[in-house]
Design a protein around this motif. Structure first.
Motif, PDB file in Angstrom:
ATOM      1  N   PHE A   1      -9.598 -10.813   0.019  1.00 21.18           N
ATOM      2  CA  PHE A   1      -8.141 -10.187   0.370  1.00 21.18           C
ATOM      3  C   PHE A   1      -8.197  -8.761   0.702  1.00 21.18           C
ATOM      4  O   PHE A   1      -9.083  -8.311  -0.315  1.00 21.18           O
ATOM      5  CB  PHE A   1      -7.272 -10.560  -0.627  1.00 21.18           C
ATOM      6  CG  PHE A   1      -6.051 -10.214  -0.321  1.00 21.18           C
ATOM      7  CD1 PHE A   1      -5.205 -11.032   0.123  1.00 21.18           C
ATOM      8  CD2 PHE A   1      -5.091  -9.000  -1.066  1.00 21.18           C
ATOM      9  CE1 PHE A   1      -3.751 -10.586   1.201  1.00 21.18           C
ATOM     10  CE2 PHE A   1      -3.882  -8.536  -0.596  1.00 21.18           C
ATOM     11  CZ  PHE A   1      -3.202  -9.635   0.330  1.00 21.18           C
ATOM     12  N   TYR A   2      -7.885  -8.293   1.575  1.00 22.48           N
ATOM     13  CA  TYR A   2      -8.099  -6.765   2.245  1.00 22.48           C
ATOM     14  C   TYR A   2      -7.763  -5.444   1.322  1.00 22.48           C
ATOM     15  O   TYR A   2      -7.906  -4.630   1.203  1.00 22.48           O
ATOM     16  CB  TYR A   2      -7.020  -6.668   3.233  1.00 22.48           C
ATOM     17  CG  TYR A   2      -7.713  -5.779   4.224  1.00 22.48           C
ATOM     18  CD1 TYR A   2      -8.871  -4.961   5.332  1.00 22.48           C
ATOM     19  CD2 TYR A   2      -5.917  -4.535   4.395  1.00 22.48           C
ATOM     20  CE1 TYR A   2      -8.878  -4.656   5.544  1.00 22.48           C
ATOM     21  CE2 TYR A   2      -6.407  -3.436   5.255  1.00 22.48           C
ATOM     22  CZ  TYR A   2      -7.678  -3.457   5.693  1.00 22.48           C
ATOM     23  OH  TYR A   2      -8.466  -2.010   6.730  1.00 22.48           O
ATOM     24  N   LEU A   3      -6.621  -6.128   0.103  1.00 23.24           N
ATOM     25  CA  LEU A   3      -6.228  -4.718  -0.855  1.00 23.24           C
ATOM     26  C   LEU A   3      -6.525  -5.383  -2.692  1.00 23.24           C
ATOM     27  O   LEU A   3      -6.589  -6.906  -2.479  1.00 23.24           O
ATOM     28  CB  LEU A   3      -4.953  -4.808  -0.899  1.00 23.24           C
ATOM     29  CG  LEU A   3      -3.924  -4.642   0.544  1.00 23.24           C
ATOM     30  CD1 LEU A   3      -2.689  -4.246   0.745  1.00 23.24           C
ATOM     31  CD2 LEU A   3      -4.574  -2.990   1.030  1.00 23.24           C
ATOM     32  N   VAL A   4      -7.065  -3.886  -2.715  1.00 22.92           N
ATOM     33  CA  VAL A   4      -8.066  -4.579  -3.836  1.00 22.92           C
ATOM     34  C   VAL A   4      -7.975  -3.117  -5.343  1.00 22.92           C
ATOM     35  O   VAL A   4      -7.153  -2.145  -4.501  1.00 22.92           O
ATOM     36  CB  VAL A   4      -9.372  -4.251  -3.822  1.00 22.92           C
ATOM     37  CG1 VAL A   4     -10.153  -4.616  -4.913  1.00 22.92           C
ATOM     38  CG2 VAL A   4     -10.222  -5.482  -3.069  1.00 22.92           C
ATOM     39  N   PRO A   5      -6.898  -3.354  -6.120  1.00 22.69           N
ATOM     40  CA  PRO A   5      -6.681  -2.483  -7.010  1.00 22.69           C
ATOM     41  C   PRO A   5      -7.819  -1.942  -7.697  1.00 22.69           C
ATOM     42  O   PRO A   5      -9.157  -2.274  -7.421  1.00 22.69           O
ATOM     43  CB  PRO A   5      -5.962  -2.462  -8.023  1.00 22.69           C
ATOM     44  CG  PRO A   5      -5.602  -4.244  -7.760  1.00 22.69           C
ATOM     45  CD  PRO A   5      -7.256  -5.117  -6.309  1.00 22.69           C
TER      46      PRO A   5
ATOM     47  N   LEU B   1       1.020  -1.289  -0.091  1.00 17.16           N
ATOM     48  CA  LEU B   1      -0.123  -0.050  -0.165  1.00 17.16           C
ATOM     49  C   LEU B   1       0.886   1.231  -0.196  1.00 17.16           C
ATOM     50  O   LEU B   1       0.636   2.266  -0.373  1.00 17.16           O
ATOM     51  CB  LEU B   1      -0.679   0.506   1.433  1.00 17.16           C
ATOM     52  CG  LEU B   1      -1.935   1.598   1.083  1.00 17.16           C
ATOM     53  CD1 LEU B   1      -3.216   0.871  -0.173  1.00 17.16           C
ATOM     54  CD2 LEU B   1      -2.710   0.936   2.694  1.00 17.16           C
ATOM     55  N   GLU B   2       1.946   1.122   0.840  1.00 16.01           N
ATOM     56  CA  GLU B   2       2.968   2.511   0.753  1.00 16.01           C
ATOM     57  C   GLU B   2       3.657   2.542  -1.015  1.00 16.01           C
ATOM     58  O   GLU B   2       4.135   3.891  -1.213  1.00 16.01           O
ATOM     59  CB  GLU B   2       4.007   2.143   1.948  1.00 16.01           C
ATOM     60  CG  GLU B   2       4.960   3.119   2.123  1.00 16.01           C
ATOM     61  CD  GLU B   2       5.970   2.891   2.783  1.00 16.01           C
ATOM     62  OE1 GLU B   2       5.822   3.998   4.049  1.00 16.01           O
ATOM     63  OE2 GLU B   2       6.443   2.080   3.609  1.00 16.01           O
ATOM     64  N   ARG B   3       4.055   1.455  -1.398  1.00 15.98           N
ATOM     65  CA  ARG B   3       4.270   1.838  -2.077  1.00 15.98           C
ATOM     66  C   ARG B   3       3.556   2.442  -3.670  1.00 15.98           C
ATOM     67  O   ARG B   3       4.098   2.753  -5.044  1.00 15.98           O
ATOM     68  CB  ARG B   3       5.180   0.298  -2.982  1.00 15.98           C
ATOM     69  CG  ARG B   3       5.706   0.180  -4.099  1.00 15.98           C
ATOM     70  CD  ARG B   3       6.803  -0.630  -4.530  1.00 15.98           C
ATOM     71  NE  ARG B   3       7.428  -1.409  -5.934  1.00 15.98           N
ATOM     72  CZ  ARG B   3       7.774  -1.590  -6.311  1.00 15.98           C
ATOM     73  NH1 ARG B   3       8.007  -3.262  -5.575  1.00 15.98           N
ATOM     74  NH2 ARG B   3       9.241  -1.518  -7.108  1.00 15.98           N
ATOM     75  N   TYR B   4       2.502   1.423  -3.778  1.00 21.15           N
ATOM     76  CA  TYR B   4       1.191   1.840  -5.012  1.00 21.15           C
ATOM     77  C   TYR B   4       0.135   2.343  -4.402  1.00 21.15           C
ATOM     78  O   TYR B   4      -1.488   1.882  -4.415  1.00 21.15           O
ATOM     79  CB  TYR B   4       1.025   0.516  -5.447  1.00 21.15           C
ATOM     80  CG  TYR B   4       2.181  -0.361  -6.434  1.00 21.15           C
ATOM     81  CD1 TYR B   4       2.214  -0.625  -7.346  1.00 21.15           C
ATOM     82  CD2 TYR B   4       2.509  -1.328  -5.478  1.00 21.15           C
ATOM     83  CE1 TYR B   4       3.441  -0.698  -8.008  1.00 21.15           C
ATOM     84  CE2 TYR B   4       3.518  -2.020  -5.858  1.00 21.15           C
ATOM     85  CZ  TYR B   4       4.362  -1.775  -6.909  1.00 21.15           C
ATOM     86  OH  TYR B   4       5.032  -2.158  -8.027  1.00 21.15           O
ATOM     87  N   PRO B   5      -0.114   3.251  -3.681  1.00 20.42           N
ATOM     88  CA  PRO B   5      -1.295   4.060  -3.063  1.00 20.42           C
ATOM     89  C   PRO B   5      -2.038   4.716  -4.540  1.00 20.42           C
ATOM     90  O   PRO B   5      -3.131   4.744  -4.128  1.00 20.42           O
ATOM     91  CB  PRO B   5      -0.422   5.810  -2.497  1.00 20.42           C
ATOM     92  CG  PRO B   5       0.727   5.891  -2.701  1.00 20.42           C
ATOM     93  CD  PRO B   5       1.485   4.342  -3.450  1.00 20.42           C
ATOM     94  N   ASN B   6      -1.872   4.735  -5.840  1.00 17.66           N
ATOM     95  CA  ASN B   6      -2.306   5.114  -6.406  1.00 17.66           C
ATOM     96  C   ASN B   6      -3.129   3.998  -7.363  1.00 17.66           C
ATOM     97  O   ASN B   6      -4.077   4.336  -7.752  1.00 17.66           O
ATOM     98  CB  ASN B   6      -2.453   5.662  -7.446  1.00 17.66           C
ATOM     99  CG  ASN B   6      -1.222   7.350  -7.222  1.00 17.66           C
ATOM    100  OD1 ASN B   6      -1.927   7.666  -5.613  1.00 17.66           O
ATOM    101  ND2 ASN B   6      -0.346   7.789  -7.529  1.00 17.66           N
TER     102      ASN B   6
ATOM    103  N   LEU C   1      -4.163   1.052  -5.316  1.00 17.10           N
ATOM    104  CA  LEU C   1      -4.671   0.086  -4.103  1.00 17.10           C
ATOM    105  C   LEU C   1      -6.061   0.437  -3.224  1.00 17.10           C
ATOM    106  O   LEU C   1      -5.544   1.411  -2.682  1.00 17.10           O
ATOM    107  CB  LEU C   1      -3.707  -0.603  -3.473  1.00 17.10           C
ATOM    108  CG  LEU C   1      -3.367  -1.775  -4.536  1.00 17.10           C
ATOM    109  CD1 LEU C   1      -1.503  -2.116  -3.402  1.00 17.10           C
ATOM    110  CD2 LEU C   1      -3.560  -3.054  -4.781  1.00 17.10           C
ATOM    111  N   ARG C   2      -6.794   0.197  -2.629  1.00 17.05           N
ATOM    112  CA  ARG C   2      -7.493   0.535  -1.552  1.00 17.05           C
ATOM    113  C   ARG C   2      -8.254  -0.371  -0.853  1.00 17.05           C
ATOM    114  O   ARG C   2      -7.745  -1.887  -1.259  1.00 17.05           O
ATOM    115  CB  ARG C   2      -8.973   1.585  -2.566  1.00 17.05           C
ATOM    116  CG  ARG C   2      -9.454   0.041  -3.120  1.00 17.05           C
ATOM    117  CD  ARG C   2     -10.661   0.745  -3.789  1.00 17.05           C
ATOM    118  NE  ARG C   2     -11.371   0.439  -4.408  1.00 17.05           N
ATOM    119  CZ  ARG C   2     -12.610  -0.706  -4.631  1.00 17.05           C
ATOM    120  NH1 ARG C   2     -12.932  -0.403  -3.147  1.00 17.05           N
ATOM    121  NH2 ARG C   2     -13.469  -0.933  -5.747  1.00 17.05           N
TER     122      ARG C   2
END
Length: 448
Positions: free
Chosen positions: A263-267, A208-213, A215-216
């Protein structure tokens, strides 16, 4: 696996001073203590002089004789070891032993070991509902010589034990060594479970830190990129707070994360749409995807495009992982439910009867890669990632639910997807006149 844990030993000052005193004074001190405190002092510090003083006390020796004391200490030491797992209340609590030696009759001495053994079994009983989960993190039992563990409660667990781990009724509880082996096996499994969850929290924070734009979280409904620093900080904080043992405390860190049905993170959906448009404009070369497509019985993207489309050589291994995982999410191996064989329908998603992570949950909707019931390409239906509209509430869940880590395959899929996104954001192939694919990506998705 080592199961070292924090020690919560009391009476350090007493144990340090008593060996310096003559035996008569030590007898006087021990005579004022409860049997439980005496055993705690002897077991935690294991000083031969104190053992000798206890066994030579005129009254205490009737209950803790030189012959019986070593075995009593073994059982009580194991009890202390189990109690120390509960950080909020690590000290012994055997009500029957909370009296001084003068409270007991001489016939009570023979009941000390059964009393201590019964509370050990009671402590182990707290793990019973979690055995189907812990069974997937357990090493093979050391011994096949097993007896009767749950003699104190023959009730069958609501969830049958995992077949990879022996049913509690076959565990060896006839000796302190057998009880210790049971606890070590369960404790090592819980350590492994929580260690994996801690590592996953850190991995999610890193992504999430590397791809903030890109991932949500699956709990966010807003499709506009936002500052994710607070979410990254939350995941790192939960990882730092994650203990190696939680069951006996009945307190589960980051449960709202791991209890999610997916999964907790989704693009973001726009990332998927740009991804598919680039894949359509520049289809992968046949050798980059033929294997994964053939395994699913589907046509390759290139076979559905015009033959004039220029093919592109993407990172083949990453693309195979992405395409193979597009139809549905991966359940954790410990999830026992079988994938749903019934016809999928969009109206089922998020309903109370709809299965959770263990079932056939789609990953993408309205694409050629979606499950048959979720394709619906064309018209107002735009490609999107499936997200459940309702989210589980841990306070309404049973205590053994929602504590599994996510499947490793989910991390591999997301990392592969993001690596292809990274690759596409740097492609210098022409998108339109005077504009590259990288320019198109930046204008619709942004940098990362």
């Amino acid at each position: 696996m080592p199961t070292a844990q924090a020690q919560h030993r009391r009476y350090h000052a007493v144990a340090n001073r008593l060996p310096r005193l003559p035996r008569e004074l030590v007898h006087a001190v021990l005579g004022d203590l409860s049997i439980q405190n005496i055993l705690e002092l002897l077991c935690n510090h294991n000083l031969p002089y104190l053992d000798e003083c206890a066994s030579s006390h005129f009254t205490i020796r009737k209950f803790l004789s030189p012959k019986d004391l070593p075995e009593i200490k073994e059982y009580f030491t194991l009890y202390l070891k189990i109690r120390q797992v509960n950080r909020s209340n690590p000290h012994p609590q055997i009500e029957a032993l909370e009296h001084d030696v003068y409270h007991f009759s001489p016939t009570t001495a023979a009941n000390f070991i059964p009393t201590i053994k019964s509370v050990i079994l009671l402590e182990l009983k707290a793990y019973r509902p979690f055995l189907p989960i812990l069974g997937h993190f357990m090493d093979s039992p050391v011994s096949e010589d097993q007896g009767d563990l749950m003699a104190v409660d023959a009730a069958v667990s609501q969830s049958p034990p995992n077949p990879t781990f022996p049913d509690p009724v076959f565990w060896d509880t006839k000796s302190v060594a057998g009880l210790n082996s049971i606890f070590e096996l369960i404790d090592a499994a819980e350590v492994k479970l929580n260690t994996e969850k801690k590592a996953q929290l850190i991995r999610m924070a890193d992504l999430l830190e590397r791809y903030p734009n890109l991932l949500r979280t699956c709990c966010e409904k807003n499709q506009e990129p936002r500052d994710q620093k607070h979410r990254v900080a939350y995941l790192r904080l939960q990882a730092a707070r994650m203990p190696t043992r939680q069951i006996l405390e009945n307190r589960f860190i980051a449960r709202i994360v791991f209890a999610q049905k997916q999964f907790y993170l989704v693009p973001y959906d726009k990332v998927l749409r740009v991804f598919l448009k680039i894949l359509q404009r520049y289809p992968p070369a046949p050798n980059a995807q033929s294997e994964s497509s053939a395994s699913q019985g589907e046509a390759t993207p290139s076979s559905t495009q015009k033959k004039t489309r220029p093919q592109h050589q993407y990172p083949s291994r990453a693309l195979k992982i992405v395409v193979a995982g597009f139809p549905q999410v991966y359940p954790h191996p410990a999830d026992k439910s079988e994938p749903a064989d019934k016809k999928d329908s969009e109206s089922d998603l998020g309903s109370d009867s709809n299965p959770t992570r263990e079932t056939r949950t789609p990953r993408v909707l309205h694409t050629q890669y979606s499950l048959p019931g979720f394709r619906g390409r064309g018209g107002p239906a735009q490609p999107s990632f499936h997200v459940f509209p309702e989210h589980p509430k841990p306070r309404h869940m049973r205590k053994w639910e929602g504590i599994l880590p996510f499947a490793e395959a989910e991390f591999q899929w997301l990392e592969a997807f993001l690596s292809i996104c990274d690759y596409m954001s740097k492609m210098q192939e022409e998108w339109s006149q005077g504009r590259t694919v990288a320019d198109y990506w930046k204008s619709h998705v942004g940098g990362h």
